[in-house]
Design a protein around this motif. Structure first.
Motif, PDB file in Angstrom:
ATOM      1  N   ASP A  71      48.552  35.632  41.727  1.00 57.70           N
ATOM      2  CA  ASP A  71      48.375  36.796  40.848  1.00 57.70           C
ATOM      3  C   ASP A  71      48.676  36.443  39.393  1.00 57.70           C
ATOM      4  O   ASP A  71      48.055  36.985  38.475  1.00 57.70           O
ATOM      5  CB  ASP A  71      49.280  37.942  41.305  1.00 57.70           C
ATOM      6  CG  ASP A  71      48.705  38.684  42.514  1.00 57.70           C
ATOM      7  OD1 ASP A  71      47.480  38.591  42.734  1.00 57.70           O
ATOM      8  OD2 ASP A  71      49.483  39.337  43.229  1.00 57.70           O
ATOM      9  N   LEU A  78      45.622  34.089  38.322  1.00 56.86           N
ATOM     10  CA  LEU A  78      44.318  34.754  38.361  1.00 56.86           C
ATOM     11  C   LEU A  78      44.524  36.240  38.079  1.00 56.86           C
ATOM     12  O   LEU A  78      44.320  37.080  38.955  1.00 56.86           O
ATOM     13  CB  LEU A  78      43.658  34.552  39.726  1.00 56.86           C
ATOM     14  CG  LEU A  78      43.304  33.117  40.109  1.00 56.86           C
ATOM     15  CD1 LEU A  78      42.904  33.040  41.576  1.00 56.86           C
ATOM     16  CD2 LEU A  78      42.188  32.586  39.213  1.00 56.86           C
ATOM     17  N   ARG A  88      42.472  39.522  39.496  1.00 59.70           N
ATOM     18  CA  ARG A  88      41.656  39.176  40.661  1.00 59.70           C
ATOM     19  C   ARG A  88      42.195  39.797  41.945  1.00 59.70           C
ATOM     20  O   ARG A  88      41.448  40.052  42.888  1.00 59.70           O
ATOM     21  CB  ARG A  88      41.593  37.638  40.783  1.00 59.70           C
ATOM     22  CG  ARG A  88      41.023  37.095  42.079  1.00 59.70           C
ATOM     23  CD  ARG A  88      39.577  37.448  42.299  1.00 59.70           C
ATOM     24  NE  ARG A  88      39.039  36.745  43.444  1.00 59.70           N
ATOM     25  CZ  ARG A  88      39.272  37.045  44.722  1.00 59.70           C
ATOM     26  NH1 ARG A  88      40.084  38.065  45.014  1.00 59.70           N
ATOM     27  NH2 ARG A  88      38.715  36.357  45.702  1.00 59.70           N
ATOM     28  N   ALA A  91      44.140  38.259  43.972  1.00 59.48           N
ATOM     29  CA  ALA A  91      44.112  37.203  44.985  1.00 59.48           C
ATOM     30  C   ALA A  91      45.410  37.139  45.774  1.00 59.48           C
ATOM     31  O   ALA A  91      45.403  36.947  47.005  1.00 59.48           O
ATOM     32  CB  ALA A  91      43.836  35.853  44.323  1.00 59.48           C
ATOM     33  N   LEU A 128      38.673  31.419  47.274  1.00 57.94           N
ATOM     34  CA  LEU A 128      39.285  31.166  45.969  1.00 57.94           C
ATOM     35  C   LEU A 128      38.902  29.790  45.448  1.00 57.94           C
ATOM     36  O   LEU A 128      38.635  29.612  44.251  1.00 57.94           O
ATOM     37  CB  LEU A 128      40.803  31.294  46.071  1.00 57.94           C
ATOM     38  CG  LEU A 128      41.355  32.704  46.298  1.00 57.94           C
ATOM     39  CD1 LEU A 128      42.872  32.663  46.440  1.00 57.94           C
ATOM     40  CD2 LEU A 128      40.964  33.630  45.142  1.00 57.94           C
ATOM     41  N   GLU A 171      35.227  30.056  44.262  1.00 58.01           N
ATOM     42  CA  GLU A 171      35.116  30.778  42.993  1.00 58.01           C
ATOM     43  C   GLU A 171      35.627  29.929  41.832  1.00 58.01           C
ATOM     44  O   GLU A 171      35.003  29.900  40.755  1.00 58.01           O
ATOM     45  CB  GLU A 171      35.907  32.080  43.076  1.00 58.01           C
ATOM     46  CG  GLU A 171      35.327  33.115  44.013  1.00 58.01           C
ATOM     47  CD  GLU A 171      36.243  34.313  44.183  1.00 58.01           C
ATOM     48  OE1 GLU A 171      37.242  34.402  43.427  1.00 58.01           O
ATOM     49  OE2 GLU A 171      35.974  35.158  45.059  1.00 58.01           O
TER      50      GLU A 171
END
Length: 329
Positions: free
Chosen positions: A53, A56, A59, A61, A202, A205
């Motif tokens: 977090d 990113l 996001r 994530a 992830l 991406e």
């Protein structure tokens, strides 16, 4: 930074992003290590979501990963699902680039990747067993290049950015999307695969985004070192003849000894130490192939370590052993 005759972009303002992306790839590399110790489960449940977090923002994530870890509620469950996905034949998902790009373990791609490591002075470390094209090693190497570029002066940064760009386009972008799709497909069969499906997406991406970003920073088209490729292909025949990182165990079906790959042998020892069953792992290739109606094969595995520490370099931050260089602090 401007270079005569091209559009190389000035990048001092990108130093923070280079550092953050190096840390991201280091975190993702750690997440794909075999979870042999209980601390790995704790890290993926508690530490890694917060790191994601932070690295990113926006996001979600970390929140996504944390929610999926409930499907692997303890270290043994995480170890079992990792083993089923990535280690136990017929493993449904490979973490090796050569499987996707060459059709088998230790193909020419692995030799080319090893040459990239060697050109940077990166050697082996017995703490991690895997072929040069393993996802863990590739992500660590990319972290090293980005971290090194973040710390480098103007003259030294340019070749590092170009090398990172070429490495992403040649050795990561062609296959990580397929890996991520296979991991997603596995969640339909086994919900315990969900944490690794999140991590796989992830990776996909990040590689896609940074491939474009690095191309914008260093827009010179990637070049191919044909001499290195030819040498790698000539060396491949000798590599296939070598048996490395294997240990003998007894097949639970036919009783005959067979050479188990080092990662599988390590997994057997860990499970036995924890008092868990290993009969499903200790099956020789012939018996496994016969049960499945497949023709047996004899893949060869070659060990490569996680990394050495190049002289004069700083350590890339991570939760365990890692490539060194570039000085992410």
């Amino acid at each position: 930074m401007q270079r005569s005759g091209d559009t190389m972009t000035a990048v001092p303002e990108h130093t923070t992003r280079l550092t953050a992306r190096a840390e991201l790839y280091q975190c993702l590399a750690q997440a794909f290590l075999p979870p042999m110790e209980a601390s790995y489960h704790q890290a993926m449940t508690e530490a890694l979501p917060g790191d994601l977090d932070e690295l990113l923002p926006g996001r979600g994530a970390g929140t996504e990963l944390a929610s999926t870890m409930a499907t692997a509620p303890d270290p043994d469950a995480l170890l079992r699902v990792y083993s089923r996905l990535f280690l136990v034949p017929p493993r449904p998902v490979s973490l090796n680039a050569s499987v996707y790009m060459d059709g088998g373990i230790m193909g020419p791609t692995a030799m080319e990747i090893r040459a990239c490591y060697q050109r940077r002075g990166v050697d082996g470390d017995a703490a991690f067993r895997g072929t040069p094209d393993h996802l863990v090693l590739q992500l660590r190497f990319l972290a090293l290049l980005l971290a090194s570029a973040a710390e480098a002066d103007t003259g030294a940064r340019e070749p590092l950015l170009e090398e990172a760009r070429d490495f992403v386009h040649r050795f990561l972008h062609p296959w990580v999307g397929d890996m991520a799709q296979r991991l997603s497909a596995e969640t339909a069969r086994d919900t315990r695969a969900r944490p690794y499906a999140v991590l796989g997406h992830l990776v996909r991406e990040a590689v896609a985004a940074d491939g474009q970003w690095l191309q914008s920073l260093a827009p010179t088209p990637p070049t191919r070192d044909t001499k290195a490729e030819d040498a790698a292909r000539e060396h491949l025949a000798r590599q296939r003849a070598e048996h490395a990182g294997q240990q003998h165990t007894e097949c639970t079906q036919c009783g005959q000894p067979f050479a188990a790959p080092s990662e599988l042998a390590d997994m057997i020892r860990v499970l036995e130490k924890r008092g868990l069953g290993t009969a499903h792992l200790s099956v020789c290739p012939d018996c496994r192939a016969g049960t499945m109606g497949l023709r047996p094969t004899d893949p060869q595995f070659k060990e490569i370590g996680a990394a050495a520490q190049p002289k004069g370099s700083a350590e890339v931050r991570g939760n365990g052993s890692a490539f060194s260089g570039g000085g992410v602090s």
